[in-house]
Write a protein that holds these residues in place. Structure first.
Motif, PDB file in Angstrom:
ATOM      1  N   VAL A 175     -15.541   3.728 -11.119  1.00  0.00           N
ATOM      2  CA  VAL A 175     -14.084   3.618 -11.070  1.00  0.00           C
ATOM      3  C   VAL A 175     -13.564   4.596 -10.028  1.00  0.00           C
ATOM      4  N   GLN A 176     -12.621   4.130  -9.228  1.00  0.00           N
ATOM      5  CA  GLN A 176     -12.049   4.980  -8.191  1.00  0.00           C
ATOM      6  C   GLN A 176     -10.896   5.798  -8.801  1.00  0.00           C
ATOM      7  N   TYR A 177     -11.230   7.015  -9.233  1.00  0.00           N
ATOM      8  CA  TYR A 177     -10.207   7.897  -9.784  1.00  0.00           C
ATOM      9  C   TYR A 177      -9.488   8.694  -8.705  1.00  0.00           C
ATOM     10  N   ASN A 178     -10.038   8.701  -7.499  1.00  0.00           N
ATOM     11  CA  ASN A 178      -9.416   9.411  -6.381  1.00  0.00           C
ATOM     12  C   ASN A 178      -8.280   8.533  -5.854  1.00  0.00           C
ATOM     13  N   LEU A 179      -7.088   8.770  -6.332  1.00  0.00           N
ATOM     14  CA  LEU A 179      -5.984   7.828  -6.145  1.00  0.00           C
ATOM     15  C   LEU A 179      -5.571   7.591  -4.691  1.00  0.00           C
ATOM     16  N   PRO A 180      -5.683   8.548  -3.783  1.00  0.00           N
ATOM     17  CA  PRO A 180      -5.336   8.235  -2.388  1.00  0.00           C
ATOM     18  C   PRO A 180      -6.320   7.279  -1.717  1.00  0.00           C
ATOM     19  N   GLN A 181      -7.493   7.064  -2.313  1.00  0.00           N
ATOM     20  CA  GLN A 181      -8.500   6.196  -1.722  1.00  0.00           C
ATOM     21  C   GLN A 181      -8.301   4.743  -2.153  1.00  0.00           C
ATOM     22  N   ALA A 182      -8.789   3.824  -1.301  1.00  0.00           N
ATOM     23  CA  ALA A 182      -8.658   2.404  -1.598  1.00  0.00           C
ATOM     24  C   ALA A 182      -9.538   2.014  -2.781  1.00  0.00           C
ATOM     25  N   CYS A 183      -9.129   0.976  -3.485  1.00  0.00           N
ATOM     26  CA  CYS A 183      -9.905   0.446  -4.600  1.00  0.00           C
ATOM     27  C   CYS A 183      -9.767  -1.071  -4.596  1.00  0.00           C
ATOM     28  N   VAL A 184     -10.628  -1.758  -5.368  1.00  0.00           N
ATOM     29  CA  VAL A 184     -10.601  -3.221  -5.444  1.00  0.00           C
ATOM     30  C   VAL A 184     -10.551  -3.623  -6.913  1.00  0.00           C
ATOM     31  N   PRO A 185      -9.459  -4.241  -7.381  1.00  0.00           N
ATOM     32  CA  PRO A 185      -9.342  -4.600  -8.795  1.00  0.00           C
ATOM     33  C   PRO A 185     -10.516  -5.463  -9.261  1.00  0.00           C
ATOM     34  N   GLY A 186     -11.198  -5.037 -10.299  1.00  0.00           N
ATOM     35  CA  GLY A 186     -12.291  -5.803 -10.885  1.00  0.00           C
ATOM     36  C   GLY A 186     -13.611  -5.700 -10.166  1.00  0.00           C
ATOM     37  N   ALA A 187     -13.687  -4.937  -9.072  1.00  0.00           N
ATOM     38  CA  ALA A 187     -14.946  -4.829  -8.321  1.00  0.00           C
ATOM     39  C   ALA A 187     -15.945  -3.976  -9.098  1.00  0.00           C
ATOM     40  N   PRO A 188     -17.246  -4.326  -9.064  1.00  0.00           N
ATOM     41  CA  PRO A 188     -18.247  -3.540  -9.797  1.00  0.00           C
ATOM     42  C   PRO A 188     -18.301  -2.084  -9.370  1.00  0.00           C
ATOM     43  N   THR A 189     -18.061  -1.831  -8.095  1.00  0.00           N
ATOM     44  CA  THR A 189     -17.987  -0.448  -7.618  1.00  0.00           C
ATOM     45  C   THR A 189     -16.585  -0.206  -7.072  1.00  0.00           C
ATOM     46  N   GLN A 190     -16.087   0.990  -7.319  1.00  0.00           N
ATOM     47  CA  GLN A 190     -14.755   1.383  -6.864  1.00  0.00           C
ATOM     48  C   GLN A 190     -13.644   0.491  -7.446  1.00  0.00           C
ATOM     49  N   ASP A 191     -13.802   0.132  -8.712  1.00  0.00           N
ATOM     50  CA  ASP A 191     -12.716  -0.574  -9.407  1.00  0.00           C
ATOM     51  C   ASP A 191     -11.494   0.351  -9.484  1.00  0.00           C
ATOM     52  N   CYS A 192     -10.315  -0.231  -9.456  1.00  0.00           N
ATOM     53  CA  CYS A 192      -9.090   0.574  -9.550  1.00  0.00           C
ATOM     54  C   CYS A 192      -8.942   1.129 -10.966  1.00  0.00           C
ATOM     55  N   VAL A 193      -8.565   2.389 -11.071  1.00  0.00           N
ATOM     56  CA  VAL A 193      -8.374   2.999 -12.372  1.00  0.00           C
ATOM     57  C   VAL A 193      -7.208   2.305 -13.095  1.00  0.00           C
ATOM     58  N   HIS A 194      -7.404   1.998 -14.355  1.00  0.00           N
ATOM     59  CA  HIS A 194      -6.353   1.338 -15.134  1.00  0.00           C
ATOM     60  C   HIS A 194      -5.403   2.360 -15.746  1.00  0.00           C
ATOM     61  N   TRP A 195      -4.236   1.853 -16.134  1.00  0.00           N
ATOM     62  CA  TRP A 195      -3.180   2.715 -16.641  1.00  0.00           C
ATOM     63  C   TRP A 195      -2.586   2.145 -17.932  1.00  0.00           C
ATOM     64  N   ALA A 196      -2.100   3.050 -18.761  1.00  0.00           N
ATOM     65  CA  ALA A 196      -1.248   2.699 -19.894  1.00  0.00           C
ATOM     66  C   ALA A 196       0.130   3.296 -19.633  1.00  0.00           C
ATOM     67  N   SER A 197       1.164   2.529 -19.921  1.00  0.00           N
ATOM     68  CA  SER A 197       2.519   3.012 -19.703  1.00  0.00           C
ATOM     69  C   SER A 197       3.415   2.570 -20.849  1.00  0.00           C
ATOM     70  N   ILE A 198       4.487   3.319 -21.081  1.00  0.00           N
ATOM     71  CA  ILE A 198       5.339   3.117 -22.251  1.00  0.00           C
ATOM     72  C   ILE A 198       6.800   3.160 -21.857  1.00  0.00           C
ATOM     73  N   CYS A 199       7.588   2.246 -22.406  1.00  0.00           N
ATOM     74  CA  CYS A 199       9.047   2.242 -22.253  1.00  0.00           C
ATOM     75  C   CYS A 199       9.686   2.314 -23.634  1.00  0.00           C
ATOM     76  N   THR A 200      10.864   2.935 -23.713  1.00  0.00           N
ATOM     77  CA  THR A 200      11.565   3.059 -24.987  1.00  0.00           C
ATOM     78  C   THR A 200      13.009   2.589 -24.852  1.00  0.00           C
ATOM     79  N   ARG A 201      13.504   2.016 -25.927  1.00  0.00           N
ATOM     80  CA  ARG A 201      14.899   1.552 -25.985  1.00  0.00           C
ATOM     81  C   ARG A 201      15.828   2.739 -26.204  1.00  0.00           C
ATOM     82  N   GLN A 202      16.915   2.778 -25.459  1.00  0.00           N
ATOM     83  CA  GLN A 202      17.843   3.906 -25.534  1.00  0.00           C
ATOM     84  C   GLN A 202      18.959   3.665 -26.540  1.00  0.00           C
TER      85      GLN A 202
END
Length: 386
Positions: free
Chosen positions: A359-386
């Motif tokens: 997984v490519q954790y070095n964020l300034p570097q290029a990555c390829v979604p789903g690639a066996p090598t250098q896959d893009c790091v996945h994220w979890a994100s949250i939104c809340t109602r105000q």
């Protein structure tokens, strides 16, 4: 003993008789009514809101092979101010016809528009509210749609809502199991990079994350509509709320990110009243701060990057309390400082799948979604109602 005179005795007997008659006939006692004549015309009684949405960009989760407590595509629920209640003014409206609480409860519990349905979470078209986004043409439960919370229309549920304090909402119901019935649903549409991208594209284009009331007697995904009572187009108006979701590149806690990195984080949510798009009286704004974006780090990988897998502090910060509503303490280590999470459980399918070697954790570097090598790091994100 003193004797009452006959006239006085007769007068006293008459007074007692009159009092007894009045006590038997007054005040007027309301009798239970037959609600069957009006039950088919009863209006929709429920008001439901979500107050938190979490998204995971994971694309290595083959259908039904992963831990659905830990992983999801969307998890939406009510934890603070959202939940289920009876509509404002509803009891006053039906109280003009039915005075007794039992009659009002029976009317709601037996009316077709209010009974035999479930709260349902799904991705629907804004052009046709009855059209549901699916992975394979047929909506799969707990993947493309999620029926959640307790079934609507039971006498016990309606009675609980009827006697609830003004302004309060129901977010939990006992069902005999330790976890009970949560006001929370999860969609799982992340078994490939292509599918995950199509979900984002659908929502960015014509889709929305929708909270509706299902009617399984019509179809597993039919959303109850004012058209069921009054006629009209059930594709243009349904009971419930819609959340128009957009995405963005994540913002790292430190440094920059590659310019071509995918839009793996929630950007914005706009709320819609699906019954009446022009009625914004109970429509609220949502917040999706960058502080609620977290890299998903594989166990072992966190030795080479700044991401701590440690127990929660004794006193949770307000921000960590928000995170823990979506990311359970039994499933994830959360590093708030470095904004990353690490799964606690080993084995089985995970966010990246079994074929990802690095997984490519070095964020300034290029990555390829789903690639066996250098896959893009996945994220979890949250939104809340105000």
């Amino acid at each position: 003993m003193a004797q009452l005179s006959r006239p006085v005795g007769l007068a006293l007997l008459s007074a007692v008789s009159i009092a007894a008659f009045n006590n038997c006939s007054s005040p007027y006692v309301e009798r239970k009514k037959d609600v069957s004549s009006l039950v088919d015309r009863a209006d929709h009684a429920y008001d439901a809101n979500l107050d938190q949405v979490a998204y995971m960009s994971c694309s290595g989760l083959p259908s039904r092979t992963f831990d659905m407590s830990a992983y999801f595509t969307f998890r939406a629920g009510a934890y603070r101010s959202g939940g289920l209640k009876l509509r404002d003014g509803y009891l006053a409206a039906i109280g003009k016809e039915f005075k007794l609480p039992d009659d009002q409860i029976e009317l709601i519990a037996t009316s077709p528009i209010n009974s035999n349905s479930r709260l349902q979470l799904g991705i629907r078209s804004r052009a046709n509210f009855q059209a549901v986004f699916t992975q394979g043409g047929t909506a799969e439960p707990n993947e493309d749609v999620a029926n959640f919370f307790t079934p609507l229309g039971s006498y016990d549920l309606v009675e609980t809502l009827y006697h609830a304090a003004a302004g309060s909402r129901l977010r939990y119901q006992r069902n005999g199991l330790p976890q009970g019935e949560r006001f929370e649903g999860s969609l799982n549409q992340g078994d490939s990079a292509a599918l995950a991208e199509s979900v984002r594209a659908m929502l960015t284009g014509e889709g929305m994350l929708a909270l509706t009331y299902s009617d399984p007697e019509i179809s597993p995904t039919y959303a109850k509509s004012p058209a069921d009572l009054h006629g009209g187009d059930a594709g243009r108006a349904v009971y419930g709320k819609g959340l128009v979701v957009s995405f963005r590149q994540p913002t790292p806690s430190q440094g920059t990110i590659h310019g071509q990195f995918p839009n793996y984080a929630l950007r914005e949510i706009t709320e819609l009243n699906l019954e009446n798009r022009g009625d914004a009286s109970d429509v609220r704004t949502w917040s999706c701060p960058v502080s609620m974006q977290f890299r998903i780090v594989r166990p072992g990988d966190n030795t080479g990057i700044p991401c701590n897998a440690e127990a929660d502090p004794v006193a949770l910060s307000p921000e960590l309390q928000i995170v823990r509503r979506s990311l359970r303490v039994e499933d994830w280590y959360v590093d708030m400082a470095n904004r990353c999470i690490t799964p606690k459980k080993q084995g089985g399918a995970d966010c990246y799948g079994s074929n990802i070697q690095s997984v490519q954790y070095n964020l300034p570097q290029a990555c390829v979604p789903g690639a066996p090598t250098q896959d893009c790091v996945h994220w979890a994100s949250i939104c809340t109602r105000q």
